[in-house]
Scaffold this active site. Structure first.
Site, PDB file in Angstrom:
ATOM      1  N   CYS A 105       0.738  -1.288  -0.492  1.00 30.63           N
ATOM      2  CA  CYS A 105       0.163  -0.062  -0.070  1.00 30.63           C
ATOM      3  C   CYS A 105       1.283   0.817  -0.179  1.00 30.63           C
ATOM      4  O   CYS A 105       0.345   2.390  -0.142  1.00 30.63           O
ATOM      5  CB  CYS A 105      -1.163  -0.289   1.060  1.00 30.63           C
ATOM      6  SG  CYS A 105      -2.442  -0.958   1.253  1.00 30.63           S
ATOM      7  N   HIS A 108      -3.269   7.754   1.788  1.00 30.00           N
ATOM      8  CA  HIS A 108      -4.061   6.108   1.769  1.00 30.00           C
ATOM      9  C   HIS A 108      -4.405   5.379   1.971  1.00 30.00           C
ATOM     10  O   HIS A 108      -5.148   5.767   3.500  1.00 30.00           O
ATOM     11  CB  HIS A 108      -2.772   5.126   2.062  1.00 30.00           C
ATOM     12  CG  HIS A 108      -3.359   3.712   1.911  1.00 30.00           C
ATOM     13  ND1 HIS A 108      -3.698   3.267   0.929  1.00 30.00           N
ATOM     14  CD2 HIS A 108      -3.266   2.969   2.716  1.00 30.00           C
ATOM     15  CE1 HIS A 108      -3.852   2.053   0.632  1.00 30.00           C
ATOM     16  NE2 HIS A 108      -3.838   1.139   2.258  1.00 30.00           N
ATOM     17  N   ASN A 147      -9.791  -0.049  -0.201  1.00 33.29           N
ATOM     18  CA  ASN A 147      -8.420   0.222  -0.143  1.00 33.29           C
ATOM     19  C   ASN A 147      -7.892  -0.349  -1.298  1.00 33.29           C
ATOM     20  O   ASN A 147      -7.929  -1.334  -1.425  1.00 33.29           O
ATOM     21  CB  ASN A 147      -8.101  -0.646   1.320  1.00 33.29           C
ATOM     22  CG  ASN A 147      -6.499  -0.527   1.595  1.00 33.29           C
ATOM     23  OD1 ASN A 147      -5.639  -0.324   0.360  1.00 33.29           O
ATOM     24  ND2 ASN A 147      -5.740  -0.818   1.958  1.00 33.29           N
TER      25      ASN A 147
END
Ligand code: ACO
Length: 321
Positions: free
Chosen positions: A114, A248, A278
């Protein structure tokens, strides 16, 4: 004058198919209410069966090139962040290079899950600042739907597919704009908090995503806040100078927790988690693109991006748009 990497275009792509919380509640023991309350997520996009990470990456890259007023012939570096490559090798960036018709320079993948886009941006910035490339495509692209365990309610509700990209150009004429500072960190001791239980060397399989969600959550608020402060300190600016925060997009509660801890106005925090979930390395450039196209982020604004992901990895990047 020192070379600076100026962000001249941003673009993104989301697959057509939308998976809602209600649909997920028919697959696993969960509810729209639980997912929204614990994560802020309402829906996410899922790649079609024949859509690869490289396809998503190319679509986002083309939009970034268009926004920058550049073509494939101008690009001499591609750094692609992904944890879900098309194949074990070659790099997904190599396929993207060929598909886009880029014929100069290097193209390679960066793997920081990520945090991948922040790592890729910092990598490309270093190439440009040293004069080793003139114009780079920095891409975050993922198809996490392929590695999610669709029977694990603790993880399958969180992730979505997508891609985002920016064009970075080396300039020495505009000292104000560009990547001002970056901060990257990995702590492999937390490897087991978030990983995929497959891979060519260890299991000869692709594997599924495994996560100790609440432990990652605790690490996230602390390390993300630290990374943001460090990126600011390296540039000698204060959080008050920042116009927009582009985090993020893992969980709305993490975004809110970081804002609370640092005393940031939530109105300055770009959030796309409700509609994207996500998307791992794609989430930061996706959010950047949304907020640029809707007119919130403007040329000259100071933007602080941050991420935390598997590794664990985390980092931040301060950019004058
Ligand atoms: N629906 C209903 N109940 C659920 C679900 C679900 N989808 N998922 C978990 N639960 C249950 C659990 O089983 C548990 O039940 P129990 O108390 O009976 O055992 C209860 O809810 C609480 O579980 P927790 O895991 O403690 O819940 P938490 O509030 O921590 O939320 C979440 C879980 C959303 C995963 C959160 O921990 C989180 O967002 N973690 C961070 C994720 C992250 O940031 N990842 C990093 C980036 S990802 C990357 O790098 C690839």
């Amino acid at each position: 004058m020192a070379l600076r990497s100026v962000l001249t275009g941003v673009g993104s792509y989301l697959p057509e198919r939308i998976l809602t919380n209600a649909e997920l509640a028919r697959r696993v023991d969960t509810s729209d209410e639980w997912i929204k309350e614990r994560t802020g997520i309402s829906e996410r996009h899922i790649a079609a069966d024949d859509e690869r990470t490289s396809d998503l990456a190319c679509a986002a890259a083309l939009r970034a090139l268009e926004a920058a007023g550049r073509g494939a012939g101008d690009i001499d570096l591609i750094v692609l962040a992904t944890a879900t490559p098309d194949l074990t090798f070659p790099a997904t960036a190599a396929r993207v290079q060929a598909e886009l018709g880029v014929t100069k320079g290097a193209a390679f993948d960066v793997q920081a899950v990520c945090s991948g886009f922040i790592f890729a941006l910092a990598t490309a910035d270093n190439f440009l600042a040293r004069g080793q490339a003139q114009a780079a495509l920095v891409i975050g692209a993922e198809t996490f739907s392929r590695i999610v365990d669709w029977e694990d309610r603790g993880t399958c509700v969180l992730f979505g597919d997508g891609a985002g990209a920016v064009v970075l150009e080396a300039r020495d004429d505009d000292a104000e704009r560009g990547v001002i500072s970056t901060f990257l960190r990995t702590d492999g001791r937390m490897h087991d908090l978030l990983y995929v239980d497959g891979g060519p060397s260890q299991t000869q399989s692709v594997g599924k995503l495994r996560m100790v969600g609440n432990a990652v959550f605790r690490q996230a608020v602390e390390h993300i806040s630290g990374a943001m402060l460090e990126a600011c300190a390296r540039a000698n600016v204060s959080l008050d100078d920042v116009d927009w925060f582009v985090p993020h997009q893992a969980n709305q509660r993490i975004l809110d927790g970081v804002a609370r801890k640092l005393g940031i106005d939530v109105e300055q925090v770009i959030s796309t988690v409700a509609l994207h979930g996500n998307t791992s390395a794609a989430s930061v450039p996706l959010a950047l693109d949304v907020a640029t196209r809707d007119g919130r982020i403007k040329k000259g604004d100071l933007v602080l991006m941050e991420a935390l992901g598997g590794g664990l990895t985390w980092g931040a990047a301060l950019v004058r748009m």
